[in-house]
Every structure is written in structure tokens, then in C-alpha cells.
Design a protein around this motif. Structure first.
Motif, PDB file in Angstrom:
ATOM      1  N   LYS A  93      -1.300   7.000  -0.456  1.00 55.87           N
ATOM      2  CA  LYS A  93      -2.610   7.399  -0.958  1.00 55.87           C
ATOM      3  C   LYS A  93      -3.673   6.342  -0.674  1.00 55.87           C
ATOM      4  O   LYS A  93      -4.847   6.530  -1.003  1.00 55.87           O
ATOM      5  N   PRO A 105      -8.634  -3.898 -12.423  1.00 63.26           N
ATOM      6  CA  PRO A 105      -7.197  -4.042 -12.177  1.00 63.26           C
ATOM      7  C   PRO A 105      -6.522  -4.829 -13.292  1.00 63.26           C
ATOM      8  O   PRO A 105      -7.148  -5.668 -13.936  1.00 63.26           O
ATOM      9  N   GLY A 117      -2.772  -4.414  -9.938  1.00 56.05           N
ATOM     10  CA  GLY A 117      -3.191  -3.151  -9.366  1.00 56.05           C
ATOM     11  C   GLY A 117      -3.980  -2.335 -10.368  1.00 56.05           C
ATOM     12  O   GLY A 117      -4.123  -2.720 -11.531  1.00 56.05           O
ATOM     13  N   SER A 118      -4.493  -1.204  -9.906  1.00 54.96           N
ATOM     14  CA  SER A 118      -5.261  -0.304 -10.773  1.00 54.96           C
ATOM     15  C   SER A 118      -4.487   0.979 -11.056  1.00 54.96           C
ATOM     16  O   SER A 118      -5.080   2.020 -11.347  1.00 54.96           O
ATOM     17  N   LEU A 119      -3.176   0.907 -10.982  1.00 59.09           N
ATOM     18  CA  LEU A 119      -2.331   2.055 -11.281  1.00 59.09           C
ATOM     19  C   LEU A 119      -2.272   2.287 -12.782  1.00 59.09           C
ATOM     20  O   LEU A 119      -2.601   1.390 -13.575  1.00 59.09           O
ATOM     21  N   GLU A 144      -3.574   3.423  -2.086  1.00 57.75           N
ATOM     22  CA  GLU A 144      -3.649   2.545  -3.248  1.00 57.75           C
ATOM     23  C   GLU A 144      -2.907   1.251  -2.942  1.00 57.75           C
ATOM     24  O   GLU A 144      -1.825   1.273  -2.337  1.00 57.75           O
ATOM     25  N   ARG A 145      -3.470   0.145  -3.362  1.00 53.52           N
ATOM     26  CA  ARG A 145      -2.876  -1.152  -3.066  1.00 53.52           C
ATOM     27  C   ARG A 145      -2.520  -1.922  -4.334  1.00 53.52           C
ATOM     28  O   ARG A 145      -3.232  -1.856  -5.336  1.00 53.52           O
ATOM     29  N   GLU A 154       0.846  -1.202   0.000  1.00 53.15           N
ATOM     30  CA  GLU A 154       0.000   0.000   0.000  1.00 53.15           C
ATOM     31  C   GLU A 154       0.879   1.249   0.000  1.00 53.15           C
ATOM     32  O   GLU A 154       1.939   1.280   0.634  1.00 53.15           O
ATOM     33  N   ASN A 155       0.434   2.311  -0.718  1.00 55.11           N
ATOM     34  CA  ASN A 155       1.170   3.573  -0.695  1.00 55.11           C
ATOM     35  C   ASN A 155       0.458   4.580   0.213  1.00 55.11           C
ATOM     36  O   ASN A 155      -0.580   4.277   0.804  1.00 55.11           O
TER      37      ASN A 155
END
Length: 263
Positions: free
Chosen positions: A196, A223, A239-241, A198-199, A193-194
Motif C-alpha cells: 500500500k 507516527p 510508523g503510522s499504522l 505504507e512505511r 514498505e508494504n
């Protein structure tokens, strides 16, 4: 009666039926004497039951006609597969929840989906990510605070030396990990996790000698998985980055996994 200090690891072993019989009585005494651990064990049991109940109906569904057409070569694999990702995701989720039913996706009545191995790996990784990345309290079985045990436990279970990659340079910190079924094998999932919130997750399992790599998305706006099959194992970072960012994180994780295997 065997007496020793027990830990959260023993809770998982007991729930998996892997706690030695001669330690069971002492374990039950320890559990009764530690209300917090007893409550944690109860939560794990409840989580397992809830997942089984949530996806139980999927196991009774017949194979959709459109998927049978794919199997028999009567429709393009990718076209049919894209229109049925919801069904595959549900089946994969049920597989993860119950374990030992990977054959439901791989084949019913000897009907095998002829997707490449890398697609299967990516779909399993994405299904696990969808289920557990959204969890706040029970996303992992072993927290990052017990990293040494986490790495040893998962390495022993999946049959590969697993070193949790350090992704701090990419802005992600290890949350922890868990063990998952992956067809006939077992898989390790590490969650990061970051700042923000976000995982991303890292899904690793022993695989065949097949070699492949790529990026895979199970549905639009969902994702994505950046995956590799190489050197006897399969790895997918999910992930959904933005794709470029996810790829950069995946490359870092991959290189560290290779270094860990070689050490």
C-alpha cells in the motif's frame, strides 16, 4: 597509488571522511570514470547541504522558557513536553542532518532535559522516520538489494550485530537502511514498505543497561514508536499504522533482533 574496485560504500566513506588517505587518488579516478556514481555522490552532498540549510535556524534558537521550567521542576514534564513537540522534532531533525550536535537537545548551558532514556530514544526514532520515510529517491543509503553489506556495515558502525528482520509475514519488505547519529552514539535505521506504500522504520542503537519498553507518540495523529531498551541496545519501530498492527510488527522485529544478537 592503491588500486582496487570501489563501490557505493566507498562514496559514503569518502563523504564521512573515513576513506583511507592512500586510496583517495584512486577513488577520485574511479569516480571520474563512473558518471553515475559521481552523480550519486553529488546528490548525497546536496542532500546533506539541504538538510543543514533547512534546519540551521533551529540550532541558533534559545531554549524556550517553558522547557527551562521543565528542567527546573517548575512545570510537569509531560504537559510541557507535549506542547513543545514541534520544537523537539525540529531539534532532532537538525541533529540528524548535521550530526555531533545531540547535546543541543540533551542540554544547552548545562540544562539537561530530564526525560527518561526511552523517551529520548523514541523521539530520535520518530524524527528520523519523519525525515526519511517520506523520501522516495533518497530514503536509504544502502538498498535492500545489497542486504549483506547493509547488515555488516551497520553492525560495524553501531557496535552491535544487526540482522535485518524479515517482516514479509506482516506484509512489509525491506527497502534498505542508513546510518544516523544518536546523541553521542550511532544508530541504524532500516526502512520497510508494504504494497500500500505504507512505511515503517526500525531504529537501533547501542544503549545503557537500562531496561524499559512501551509505546510513545510525539504528537496527535503523528507516527508512534514501539520501543525497547534491553541487553545493551535500544530498539524502536516507528510508523503510522493502527497501534495493534504496529505492535504486532514490532514484536516480530524485536524477536528477530534478539535471535540475531544471540547467533
Amino acid at each position: 597509488m592503491t588500486r582496487r574496485d570501489f563501490s557505493e560504500r566507498d562514496i559514503h566513506m569518502a563523504l564521512d571522511g573515513e576513506l583511507p588517505v592512500d586510496e583517495r587518488v584512486a577513488y577520485d579516478v574511479w569516480l571520474d570514470a563512473n558518471p553515475e556514481m559521481k552523480a550519486r555522490s553529488a546528490r548525497y552532498v546536496a542532500d546533506r547541504a539541504a538538510l543543514r540549510a533547512a534546519f540551521a535556524g533551529v540550532l541558533d534558537e534559545p531554549v524556550p522558557a517553558r522547557l527551562q521550567k521543565v528542567v527546573f521542576g517548575e512545570a510537569p514534564v509531560k504537559t510541557a513536553a507535549l506542547s513543545s513537540r514541534w520544537w523537539l522534532a525540529a531539534a532532532a531533525a537538525a541533529m540528524l542532518a548535521i550530526g555531533g550536535v545531540g547535546g543541543y537537545v540533551a542540554g544547552i548551558d548545562h540544562l539537561g532535559l530530564e526525560d527518561p532514556a526511552e523517551d529520548q530514544l523514541a523521539e530520535q526514532a520518530i524524527a528520523a522516520h519523519v525525515i526519511y520515510a517520506a523520501e522516495q529517491r533518497h530514503a536509504v543509503e544502502v538498498p535492500a538489494s545489497d542486504k549483506d553489506h547493509l547488515q555488516t556495515w551497520l553492525s560495524n558502525r553501531i557496535g552491535l550485530k544487526l540482522v535485518a528482520p524479515d517482516l514479509a509475514a506482516q506484509g512489509f519488505q525491506l527497502v534498505g537502511g542508513r546510518l544516523l547519529p544518536a546523541g553521542e552514539n550511532k544508530a541504524a535505521m532500516l526502512l520497510y514498505e508494504n504494497d500500500k506504500g505504507e512505511r515503517i522504520s526500525l531504529f537501533v542503537t547501542a544503549e545503557s543497561a537500562e531496561k524499559a519498553r512501551g509505546t510513545y507518540g510525539s504528537e496527535e495523529n503523528g507516527p508512534e514508536a514501539v520501543y525497547w531498551l534491553d541487553k545493551g541496545y535500544g530498539c524502536a519501530v516507528v510508523g503510522s499504522l493502527p497501534r495493534a498492527q504496529l505492535t504486532a510488527v514490532a514484536k516480530s522485529a524485536y524477536s528477530q533482533l534478539l535471535a540475531g544478537l544471540a547467533s
